[in-house]
Design a protein around this motif. Structure first.
Motif, PDB file in Angstrom:
ATOM      1  N   PRO A 415      -6.370 -95.783 109.546  1.00 16.08           N
ATOM      2  CA  PRO A 415      -7.147 -96.960 108.921  1.00 16.08           C
ATOM      3  C   PRO A 415      -6.704 -98.285 108.747  1.00 16.08           C
ATOM      4  N   GLU A 416      -7.439 -99.031 108.990  1.00  9.86           N
ATOM      5  CA  GLU A 416      -7.049-100.659 109.404  1.00  9.86           C
ATOM      6  C   GLU A 416      -6.742-101.258 108.112  1.00  9.86           C
ATOM      7  N   GLU A 417      -7.419-100.927 106.890  1.00 12.27           N
ATOM      8  CA  GLU A 417      -6.967-101.450 105.534  1.00 12.27           C
ATOM      9  C   GLU A 417      -5.473-101.011 105.053  1.00 12.27           C
ATOM     10  N   LEU A 418      -5.373 -99.795 105.364  1.00 15.38           N
ATOM     11  CA  LEU A 418      -4.056 -99.402 105.032  1.00 15.38           C
ATOM     12  C   LEU A 418      -2.798-100.204 105.694  1.00 15.38           C
ATOM     13  N   VAL A 419      -3.049-100.211 107.117  1.00  8.73           N
ATOM     14  CA  VAL A 419      -1.968-101.109 107.738  1.00  8.73           C
ATOM     15  C   VAL A 419      -1.879-102.264 107.444  1.00  8.73           C
ATOM     16  N   LEU A 420      -2.885-102.965 107.147  1.00  7.16           N
ATOM     17  CA  LEU A 420      -3.000-104.635 106.776  1.00  7.16           C
ATOM     18  C   LEU A 420      -2.142-104.498 105.454  1.00  7.16           C
ATOM     19  N   PHE A 421      -2.440-103.658 104.577  1.00  9.01           N
ATOM     20  CA  PHE A 421      -1.775-103.594 103.237  1.00  9.01           C
ATOM     21  C   PHE A 421      -0.245-103.420 103.551  1.00  9.01           C
ATOM     22  N   GLY A 422       0.067-102.335 104.127  1.00  3.42           N
ATOM     23  CA  GLY A 422       1.504-102.172 104.661  1.00  3.42           C
ATOM     24  C   GLY A 422       2.301-103.297 105.433  1.00  3.42           C
ATOM     25  N   LYS A 423       1.487-103.891 106.163  1.00  3.89           N
ATOM     26  CA  LYS A 423       2.248-105.135 106.792  1.00  3.89           C
ATOM     27  C   LYS A 423       2.614-106.313 105.799  1.00  3.89           C
ATOM     28  N   GLN A 424       1.568-106.400 105.033  1.00  5.02           N
ATOM     29  CA  GLN A 424       1.935-107.717 104.177  1.00  5.02           C
ATOM     30  C   GLN A 424       3.065-107.135 103.075  1.00  5.02           C
ATOM     31  N   LEU A 425       3.056-106.123 102.664  1.00  2.00           N
ATOM     32  CA  LEU A 425       4.039-105.543 101.651  1.00  2.00           C
ATOM     33  C   LEU A 425       5.706-105.624 102.755  1.00  2.00           C
ATOM     34  N   GLY A 426       5.571-105.365 103.847  1.00  2.00           N
ATOM     35  CA  GLY A 426       6.673-105.640 104.833  1.00  2.00           C
ATOM     36  C   GLY A 426       7.287-107.091 104.879  1.00  2.00           C
ATOM     37  N   TYR A 427       6.442-107.934 104.801  1.00  2.00           N
ATOM     38  CA  TYR A 427       6.964-109.205 104.740  1.00  2.00           C
ATOM     39  C   TYR A 427       7.880-109.544 103.481  1.00  2.00           C
ATOM     40  N   PHE A 428       7.754-108.849 102.207  1.00  3.37           N
ATOM     41  CA  PHE A 428       8.452-109.021 101.046  1.00  3.37           C
ATOM     42  C   PHE A 428       9.817-108.459 101.333  1.00  3.37           C
ATOM     43  N   GLU A 429      10.176-107.457 102.360  1.00  2.00           N
ATOM     44  CA  GLU A 429      11.077-106.864 102.695  1.00  2.00           C
ATOM     45  C   GLU A 429      12.666-107.602 102.667  1.00  2.00           C
ATOM     46  N   ARG A 430      12.259-108.717 103.519  1.00  4.22           N
ATOM     47  CA  ARG A 430      13.377-109.528 103.706  1.00  4.22           C
ATOM     48  C   ARG A 430      13.693-110.255 102.427  1.00  4.22           C
ATOM     49  N   TYR A 431      12.744-110.793 101.858  1.00  7.66           N
ATOM     50  CA  TYR A 431      12.896-111.588 100.568  1.00  7.66           C
ATOM     51  C   TYR A 431      13.669-110.563  99.405  1.00  7.66           C
ATOM     52  N   SER A 432      13.023-109.266  99.189  1.00  5.99           N
ATOM     53  CA  SER A 432      13.651-108.512  98.369  1.00  5.99           C
ATOM     54  C   SER A 432      14.984-107.980  98.604  1.00  5.99           C
ATOM     55  N   ALA A 433      15.512-107.982  99.975  1.00  4.72           N
ATOM     56  CA  ALA A 433      16.901-107.620 100.019  1.00  4.72           C
ATOM     57  C   ALA A 433      17.883-108.653  99.532  1.00  4.72           C
ATOM     58  N   ALA A 434      17.604-109.929  99.559  1.00  2.00           N
ATOM     59  CA  ALA A 434      18.431-110.974  99.065  1.00  2.00           C
ATOM     60  C   ALA A 434      18.110-111.469  97.600  1.00  2.00           C
ATOM     61  N   LEU A 435      16.897-111.238  97.370  1.00  6.77           N
ATOM     62  CA  LEU A 435      16.726-111.625  96.036  1.00  6.77           C
ATOM     63  C   LEU A 435      16.558-110.628  94.948  1.00  6.77           C
ATOM     64  N   ALA A 436      16.093-109.300  95.177  1.00  4.76           N
ATOM     65  CA  ALA A 436      15.965-108.481  94.291  1.00  4.76           C
ATOM     66  C   ALA A 436      16.323-106.957  94.898  1.00  4.76           C
ATOM     67  N   PRO A 437      17.397-106.484  95.092  1.00  4.62           N
ATOM     68  CA  PRO A 437      17.458-105.343  96.031  1.00  4.62           C
ATOM     69  C   PRO A 437      17.209-104.207  95.209  1.00  4.62           C
ATOM     70  N   GLU A 438      17.090-104.184  93.901  1.00  2.13           N
ATOM     71  CA  GLU A 438      16.829-102.800  93.228  1.00  2.13           C
ATOM     72  C   GLU A 438      15.662-103.045  92.668  1.00  2.13           C
ATOM     73  N   TRP A 439      14.726-103.911  92.953  1.00  2.58           N
ATOM     74  CA  TRP A 439      13.586-104.070  92.313  1.00  2.58           C
ATOM     75  C   TRP A 439      12.566-102.888  92.821  1.00  2.58           C
ATOM     76  N   VAL A 440      11.957-102.283  92.079  1.00  9.51           N
ATOM     77  CA  VAL A 440      10.943-101.289  92.816  1.00  9.51           C
ATOM     78  C   VAL A 440       9.265-101.834  92.177  1.00  9.51           C
ATOM     79  N   LEU A 441       8.735-102.174  93.432  1.00 12.15           N
ATOM     80  CA  LEU A 441       7.396-102.881  93.427  1.00 12.15           C
ATOM     81  C   LEU A 441       6.282-101.758  92.646  1.00 12.15           C
ATOM     82  N   GLY A 442       6.282-100.585  93.026  1.00 15.80           N
ATOM     83  CA  GLY A 442       5.275 -99.727  92.456  1.00 15.80           C
ATOM     84  C   GLY A 442       5.586 -99.275  91.091  1.00 15.80           C
ATOM     85  N   ARG A 443       6.761 -99.751  90.430  1.00 21.30           N
ATOM     86  CA  ARG A 443       6.934 -99.300  89.202  1.00 21.30           C
ATOM     87  C   ARG A 443       6.952-100.367  88.243  1.00 21.30           C
TER      88      ARG A 443
END
Length: 469
Positions: A415-443
């Motif tokens: 499903p294209e929409e799910l891929v798009l959604f996952g891709k954009q969340l992936g962009y936050f991966e690098r920022y989270s590693a440096a700025l908020a390593p314990e932050w849980v988006l879905g909670r």
């Protein structure tokens, strides 16, 4: 103005619709396409070598200099190949969980450090678009660009009324270069689909077609300015989000290939560490940015579709800034309802059955005989890694594999929409590693205060907690 075929054209006489890349047969290639294909193969093989070669541990330290040099060579290859592959490098820079870290780190400079076009060429584009000389249009104009990216570069200026601004101007002949690269990419994707099932399931040619459409979208500066203004107008509709901003558009100085906007000062989020924010809560800054992005996706429609590390800034005044609206997506209302149900399940009860029911209503699961409950369990397996764990610990390679496997089980393309959604969340991966390593988006209830207002309010009251501004 229209060309001889009646198509709208840009100021170079190139059609403004999609770039017409449907060339599935190599016999359609000219010498330029074949030459580009050869160079592309060399560069991508070097990138693949970094990804697949596994040096013994004792060799790794000794050979690190070699792999760093090889990664640097790949980046230089991307720069030489031009805008399409600079975009590929930007994806690598923003997704170190998918690509080897040494390659992702080397690609960081592609976010805003692409070699600029000469100033006289940028001036010529601006003057042709706006119908006046630089001296007439601006009180001052800096020939040295603040940044240069794959499609455009940005110059600082001051308008006649004294407002500080920046001008984003497209690179000359960008459309022709990208058309050639997309033809090559389309042919490569067609060959991969012919011989490998995983690429058929992933619908590789559709990905290239989507890139073609997004490229045409990104090359329409007037439409980009409108998208940026619309995103800005939606930002404050709930009376909050005062800590986030989008630059104001200065319409008097915009044209087909030129956008003029309010100047902001700050640092791309991908290049800061917690200590760089001078006492500000770096995790909270990131949460505020993600909150605005999610509200755009689920509630408003148009959302920023390219949130790589150069497009989200920590501003000097303490706010978060969204920049560069060359790519904006918009999900249908039915898909926004699906995402709301997924977030509801992640936040409160872990039951994705309602999300599965809504997906079935869209007709996407016609290739499967599974019931809503079983589809819901598959969705939970798919999204738990990104919604229920610390964002910095997401393994996006496993996420992509799960998407492909789900498509195979359902007998459909992913499903294209799910891929798009996952891709954009992936962009936050690098920022989270440096700025908020314990932050849980879905909670994080704060992110969903406007998306699920009643449920979040009840949870806040039950837990006796306060959400930030």
């Amino acid at each position: 103005m229209p060309d001889a075929m009646g198509r709208d054209t840009d100021s170079d006489g190139a059609p403004t619709e999609a770039l017409d890349i449907a060339y599935p047969d190599l016999t359609h290639f000219g010498l330029e396409e074949l030459g580009r294909a050869a160079w592309i193969t060399v560069v991508l093989l070097a990138a693949a070598a970094i990804a697949v070669v596994r040096w013994p541990v004792s060799w790794l330290a000794k050979r690190r200099r070699f792999t760093v040099s090889l990664a640097e060579g790949v980046v230089k290859g991307f720069e030489a190949l031009g805008p399409t592959f600079v975009k590929l490098g930007q994806l690598m820079a923003s997704s170190p969980g998918v690509f080897p870290p040494v390659l992702a780190d080397a690609c960081l400079r592609l976010l805003d450090g692409v070699p600029p076009v000469p100033a006289h060429k940028a001036r010529r584009v601006i003057e042709r678009d706006l119908g006046g000389s630089i001296a007439e249009l601006f009180t001052s104009f800096d020939d040295v660009p603040l940044s240069a990216a794959s499609v455009a570069q940005v110059h600082a200026c001051v308008l006649p009324d004294g407002r500080e601004a920046v001008v984003k101007v497209q690179r000359p002949e960008i459309r022709r270069r990208m058309r050639v690269d997309l033809r090559v990419a389309f042919t490569g994707a067609s060959l991969l689909e012919r011989f490998f099932e995983v690429f058929r399931i992933a619908n590789a040619t559709a990905v290239v077609r989507d890139l073609d459409e997004l490229t045409a979208q990104e090359l329409d500066s007037a439409a980009e300015a409108l998208r940026q203004q619309r995103f800005r107008d939606n930002l404050y509709v709930f009376g909050d989000n005062s800590h986030v901003m989008v630059p104001d558009i200065y319409w008097s100085h915009c044209g087909p290939r030129v956008i003029c906007m309010e100047r902001v000062r700050g640092t791309p989020v991908g290049r800061i560490t917690p200590g760089d924010l001078a006492g500000l809560d770096s995790e909270l800054q990131l949460r505020r940015g993600v909150k605005v992005w999610l509200e755009a996706v689920v509630l408003h429609g148009p959302f920023h579709g390219d949130v790589h590390a150069g497009n989200l800034w920590a501003l000097d005044d303490g706010r978060v800034g969204f920049l560069d609206f060359g790519i904006v997506g918009e999900l249908p209302e039915q898909w926004r309802e699906v995402l709301r149900e997924m977030f509801r399940a992640s936040l409160f009860d872990g039951n994705y059955t309602e999300a599965a029911r809504r997906i079935r209503m869209l007709g996407i699961t016609e290739g499967t005989t599974l019931g809503d409950k079983l589809i819901g369990l598959q969705l939970r397996k798919l999204f738990e890694p990104i919604l229920g764990r610390g964002a910095a610990r997401v393994d996006l390679s496993k996420l992509v594999a799960s998407l492909v496997e789900t498509g195979r089980r359902w007998g459909i393309a992913t499903p294209e929409e799910l891929v798009l959604f996952g891709k954009q969340l992936g962009y936050f991966e690098r920022y989270s590693a440096a700025l908020a390593p314990e932050w849980v988006l879905g909670r994080d209830l704060f992110l969903f205060r406007n998306i699920l207002p009643e449920e979040v309010a009840a949870a806040v009251a039950a837990r006796n907690i306060a959400l930030p501004d």
